[in-house]
Each structure stands twice: as structure tokens, then as C-alpha cells.
Write a protein that holds these residues in place. Structure first.
Motif, PDB file in Angstrom:
ATOM      1  N   ARG A 141       0.847  -1.235   0.086  1.00 44.65           N
ATOM      2  CA  ARG A 141       0.198  -0.276  -0.228  1.00 44.65           C
ATOM      3  C   ARG A 141       0.793   1.547  -0.265  1.00 44.65           C
ATOM      4  NH1 ARG A 141      -2.938  -1.312   4.367  1.00 44.65           N
ATOM      5  NH2 ARG A 141      -2.402  -0.715   5.575  1.00 44.65           N
ATOM      6  N   ASP A 142       2.070   0.893   0.914  1.00 49.45           N
ATOM      7  CA  ASP A 142       2.678   2.237   0.585  1.00 49.45           C
ATOM      8  C   ASP A 142       2.973   2.329  -0.396  1.00 49.45           C
ATOM      9  OD1 ASP A 142       2.447   2.825   3.379  1.00 49.45           O
ATOM     10  OD2 ASP A 142       3.902   1.893   4.328  1.00 49.45           O
ATOM     11  N   ALA A 143       3.786   1.355  -0.907  1.00 49.02           N
ATOM     12  CA  ALA A 143       4.680   1.665  -2.298  1.00 49.02           C
ATOM     13  C   ALA A 143       3.718   2.275  -3.247  1.00 49.02           C
ATOM     14  CB  ALA A 143       5.423   0.367  -2.747  1.00 49.02           C
ATOM     15  N   LEU A 144       2.681   1.630  -3.812  1.00 45.14           N
ATOM     16  CA  LEU A 144       1.461   2.440  -4.297  1.00 45.14           C
ATOM     17  C   LEU A 144       1.130   3.797  -4.050  1.00 45.14           C
ATOM     18  CD1 LEU A 144      -0.467  -0.553  -4.706  1.00 45.14           C
ATOM     19  CD2 LEU A 144       0.280   0.039  -6.545  1.00 45.14           C
ATOM     20  N   ALA A 145       1.179   4.568  -2.822  1.00 43.82           N
ATOM     21  CA  ALA A 145       0.610   5.546  -2.390  1.00 43.82           C
ATOM     22  C   ALA A 145       1.711   6.082  -2.471  1.00 43.82           C
ATOM     23  CB  ALA A 145       0.439   5.441  -0.710  1.00 43.82           C
ATOM     24  N   GLU A 146       3.372   6.245  -2.912  1.00 46.69           N
ATOM     25  CA  GLU A 146       4.386   6.733  -3.427  1.00 46.69           C
ATOM     26  C   GLU A 146       3.933   7.077  -5.209  1.00 46.69           C
ATOM     27  OE1 GLU A 146       8.793   6.995  -3.387  1.00 46.69           O
ATOM     28  OE2 GLU A 146       8.334   5.001  -2.169  1.00 46.69           O
ATOM     29  N   ALA A 147       3.542   6.229  -5.514  1.00 43.95           N
ATOM     30  CA  ALA A 147       3.636   5.546  -6.915  1.00 43.95           C
ATOM     31  C   ALA A 147       2.613   6.913  -7.768  1.00 43.95           C
ATOM     32  CB  ALA A 147       3.654   4.246  -7.392  1.00 43.95           C
ATOM     33  N   VAL A 148       1.078   6.484  -6.593  1.00 40.32           N
ATOM     34  CA  VAL A 148       0.014   7.706  -6.838  1.00 40.32           C
ATOM     35  C   VAL A 148       0.344   8.662  -7.007  1.00 40.32           C
ATOM     36  CG1 VAL A 148      -2.016   8.354  -6.641  1.00 40.32           C
ATOM     37  CG2 VAL A 148      -1.503   5.406  -6.578  1.00 40.32           C
ATOM     38  N   PHE A 149       1.428   9.382  -5.615  1.00 40.38           N
ATOM     39  CA  PHE A 149       1.312  10.918  -5.560  1.00 40.38           C
ATOM     40  C   PHE A 149       2.707  11.332  -6.406  1.00 40.38           C
ATOM     41  CE2 PHE A 149       0.504   9.959  -1.179  1.00 40.38           C
ATOM     42  CZ  PHE A 149       0.017  11.853  -0.853  1.00 40.38           C
ATOM     43  N   ALA A 150       3.405  10.318  -7.145  1.00 35.50           N
ATOM     44  CA  ALA A 150       4.543  10.842  -7.951  1.00 35.50           C
ATOM     45  C   ALA A 150       3.721  11.132  -9.757  1.00 35.50           C
ATOM     46  CB  ALA A 150       5.432   9.874  -8.448  1.00 35.50           C
ATOM     47  N   CYS A 151       2.260  10.559 -10.043  1.00 33.46           N
ATOM     48  CA  CYS A 151       1.674  10.721 -11.316  1.00 33.46           C
ATOM     49  C   CYS A 151       0.676  11.069 -11.539  1.00 33.46           C
ATOM     50  CB  CYS A 151       1.832   9.193 -11.937  1.00 33.46           C
ATOM     51  SG  CYS A 151       0.347   7.979 -11.694  1.00 33.46           S
ATOM     52  N   ALA A 152      -0.378  11.619 -10.231  1.00 31.11           N
ATOM     53  CA  ALA A 152      -1.950  11.992 -10.365  1.00 31.11           C
ATOM     54  C   ALA A 152      -1.830  13.016  -9.747  1.00 31.11           C
ATOM     55  CB  ALA A 152      -2.390  10.372  -9.739  1.00 31.11           C
ATOM     56  N   GLU A 153      -3.092  13.502  -9.916  1.00 25.70           N
ATOM     57  CA  GLU A 153      -3.638  14.555  -9.600  1.00 25.70           C
ATOM     58  C   GLU A 153      -4.308  14.238  -7.939  1.00 25.70           C
ATOM     59  OE1 GLU A 153      -5.081  17.711 -12.100  1.00 25.70           O
ATOM     60  OE2 GLU A 153      -4.316  16.671 -13.503  1.00 25.70           O
ATOM     61  N   ILE A 154      -4.239  14.859  -6.944  1.00 24.06           N
ATOM     62  CA  ILE A 154      -5.110  14.418  -5.643  1.00 24.06           C
ATOM     63  C   ILE A 154      -5.015  15.395  -5.729  1.00 24.06           C
ATOM     64  CG2 ILE A 154      -3.950  13.593  -3.671  1.00 24.06           C
ATOM     65  CD1 ILE A 154      -2.054  11.799  -4.866  1.00 24.06           C
ATOM     66  N   GLY A 155      -6.507  15.577  -4.663  1.00 23.07           N
ATOM     67  CA  GLY A 155      -7.377  16.748  -3.012  1.00 23.07           C
ATOM     68  C   GLY A 155      -7.447  15.748  -2.596  1.00 23.07           C
ATOM     69  N   LEU A 156      -6.545  16.271  -1.360  1.00 20.50           N
ATOM     70  CA  LEU A 156      -7.165  15.909  -0.041  1.00 20.50           C
ATOM     71  C   LEU A 156      -7.631  16.464   0.683  1.00 20.50           C
ATOM     72  CD1 LEU A 156      -3.665  14.106   1.076  1.00 20.50           C
ATOM     73  CD2 LEU A 156      -5.527  12.230   1.276  1.00 20.50           C
ATOM     74  N   ALA A 157      -8.669  15.479   2.031  1.00 20.02           N
ATOM     75  CA  ALA A 157      -9.020  16.944   2.730  1.00 20.02           C
ATOM     76  C   ALA A 157      -9.919  15.636   4.226  1.00 20.02           C
ATOM     77  CB  ALA A 157     -11.031  17.270   2.281  1.00 20.02           C
ATOM     78  N   THR A 158     -10.059  16.422   5.572  1.00 25.01           N
ATOM     79  CA  THR A 158     -10.274  16.006   6.097  1.00 25.01           C
ATOM     80  C   THR A 158     -11.771  16.491   7.014  1.00 25.01           C
ATOM     81  OG1 THR A 158      -8.760  16.971   8.098  1.00 25.01           O
ATOM     82  CG2 THR A 158      -8.046  15.263   6.694  1.00 25.01           C
ATOM     83  N   VAL A 159     -12.229  15.635   7.968  1.00 25.16           N
ATOM     84  CA  VAL A 159     -13.242  16.045   9.203  1.00 25.16           C
ATOM     85  C   VAL A 159     -13.082  15.792  10.225  1.00 25.16           C
ATOM     86  CG1 VAL A 159     -15.638  16.159   9.364  1.00 25.16           C
ATOM     87  CG2 VAL A 159     -14.790  16.308   6.698  1.00 25.16           C
ATOM     88  N   LEU A 160     -12.709  16.723  10.872  1.00 24.72           N
ATOM     89  CA  LEU A 160     -12.719  16.196  12.502  1.00 24.72           C
ATOM     90  C   LEU A 160     -13.882  15.858  13.587  1.00 24.72           C
ATOM     91  CD1 LEU A 160     -10.553  19.799  12.631  1.00 24.72           C
ATOM     92  CD2 LEU A 160      -9.566  17.510  12.270  1.00 24.72           C
ATOM     93  N   PRO A 161     -12.843  15.657  14.455  1.00 27.82           N
ATOM     94  CA  PRO A 161     -14.069  14.948  15.453  1.00 27.82           C
ATOM     95  C   PRO A 161     -15.237  15.621  15.437  1.00 27.82           C
ATOM     96  CG  PRO A 161     -12.081  13.824  16.078  1.00 27.82           C
ATOM     97  CD  PRO A 161     -11.391  15.227  14.626  1.00 27.82           C
ATOM     98  N   ALA A 162     -14.959  17.547  16.022  1.00 22.93           N
ATOM     99  CA  ALA A 162     -16.351  17.657  15.950  1.00 22.93           C
ATOM    100  C   ALA A 162     -17.342  18.188  14.754  1.00 22.93           C
ATOM    101  CB  ALA A 162     -15.882  19.344  16.424  1.00 22.93           C
ATOM    102  N   GLU A 163     -16.763  17.849  14.101  1.00 20.31           N
ATOM    103  CA  GLU A 163     -17.556  18.200  13.249  1.00 20.31           C
ATOM    104  C   GLU A 163     -18.499  16.546  12.555  1.00 20.31           C
ATOM    105  OE1 GLU A 163     -15.363  20.952   8.938  1.00 20.31           O
ATOM    106  OE2 GLU A 163     -13.969  19.331   9.988  1.00 20.31           O
TER     107      GLU A 163
END
Length: 204
Positions: free
Chosen positions: A61-83
Motif C-alpha cells: 500500500r505504501d509503495a502504491l501510494a508513493e507511485a500515485v503521488f508521483a503521477c496523479a492529481e490528488i485532492g485531500l481533505a479531512t473532517v475533524l471529530p468535532a465536525e
């Protein structure tokens, strides 16, 4: 397998190429955020072996994540516990997905979302795909990115709030986590709307 999904095929025939896959991780834990990722894979050079993050060994999983970060466009987001406590976990999950889509460096033209629901109010066409993290490469990539990102956040959570074992169970209701809750009480990362935390919060 994405070609088997009617919306995907229709969008491609209409000339849409920037189709994001969206997935989230963290619905079940008693602590920590929900994390969602939106991923637009390149037309060529997609990393081989993309699959549902839950089906992959951590090293793979870690190796694939590195490969995806290297080639893809990525948006990341969080919703915190209070939300999460304010919205409920369903609403929080949809909000995290919408935020991840909005966080892409360039807008997507359409989106395929893992599960039964799509976030409301999107400005682009979207379709829910049950089991999408095993059927659509972009959703598989999103599941991997969300999982690796959340795991790293929970590693940091254990350094901030030592003793809960967040680095081992990532906030899920494992026996070790429940034992730590009984011993240490709640910390700011716990979701007070979840029954085990709500019981402790009411007793405090």
C-alpha cells in the motif's frame, strides 16, 4: 472494469477525460478524522496493482501510494471529530469527499464515488459505485491515498496523546483502545457522539 460502469462510458464518449475517483477512510474509529481523497489518474502510466486499500499489505500500500503521488492529481481533505459529532458520520463522510474534490489542483469534469452516495450540491456530474474501490482504478488509488494519509495522522496522534495506541489501531474500537479509554479517559481526538465515548463523556 471502469468501462462496465455506464456513467464512466457515457462521460468518456462525451469527451470527458478528467474523471476523479473519490474514497474515504475512517467511518468506524472512535477517534481521529475522516480522511477523503480525490484522484485523477493520468491517461498512461497508471501504477499496476491498484486495489482496495484494505486488501493490500501495508508495504504494498505504501509503495502504491508513493507511485500515485508521483503521477496523479490528488485532492485531500479531512473532517475533524468535532465536525463528525455535529454532522453525524454520514454527513461528515460526504463533506470530506466534497472537500477532497474541491482540493484537486485543477477541477475535475466528473467523479465516481465509492459507496452508495455522492456528496450533494456538486457542480459536476457524479455517480456512486458500490465496491468502487475494487472496480475503478481511480477510486482504488483514492482509497490507498486516504488510508496512508490517515494512518500517518494517527501515528502523529500517538505522539501527541501517548498511551492510547493510535499508532497500532488508528482509533478503531480495538480491545486495546477500549482498555486505554477506561484507563486514560477521553482525549480531544475522540468522537463524543460514538457510544463508548459518549458513555465516558456522560460519566465525567
Amino acid at each position: 472494469m471502469a468501462d462496465e460502469i455506464p456513467q464512466w462510458s457515457a462521460w468518456r464518449k462525451a469527451g470527458l477525460t478528467r474523471i476523479a475517483g473519490i474514497d474515504e477512510v475512517g467511518r468506524g474509529p472512535l477517534a481521529g478524522p475522516v480522511v477523503a481523497a480525490a484522484v485523477i489518474l493520468p491517461a498512461a502510466g497508471i501504477p499496476p496493482g491498484l486495489a482496495d486499500s484494505k486488501a493490500l499489505a501495508s508495504t504494498r500500500r505504501d509503495a502504491l501510494a508513493e507511485a500515485v503521488f508521483a503521477c496523479a492529481e490528488i485532492g485531500l481533505a479531512t473532517v475533524l471529530p468535532a465536525e463528525i459529532d455535529r454532522l453525524n458520520i454520514h454527513g461528515a463522510t460526504l463533506l470530506a469527499m466534497a472537500r477532497a474534490l474541491a482540493a484537486l489542483p485543477r477541477p475535475a469534469e466528473a467523479a465516481l464515488v465509492d459507496g452508495k452516495f455522492t456528496p450533494p450540491g456538486l457542480a459536476i456530474p457524479a455517480a456512486a459505485v458500490i465496491g468502487g474501490d475494487a472496480r475503478v482504478a481511480a477510486i482504488s488509488a483514492a482509497s490507498i491515498i486516504a488510508k496512508v494519509t490517515r494512518d500517518a495522522m494517527m501515528q502523529e496522534a500517538e505522539r501527541r496523546y501517548p498511551g492510547y495506541g493510535f499508532d497500532r489501531h488508528a482509533g478503531y474500537p480495538a480491545p486495546a483502545h477500549k482498555a486505554a479509554l477506561a484507563r486514560l479517559g477521553l482525549c480531544p481526538l475522540h468522537r463524543l457522539s460514538y457510544a463508548p465515548c459518549r458513555a465516558l463523556n456522560g460519566a465525567s
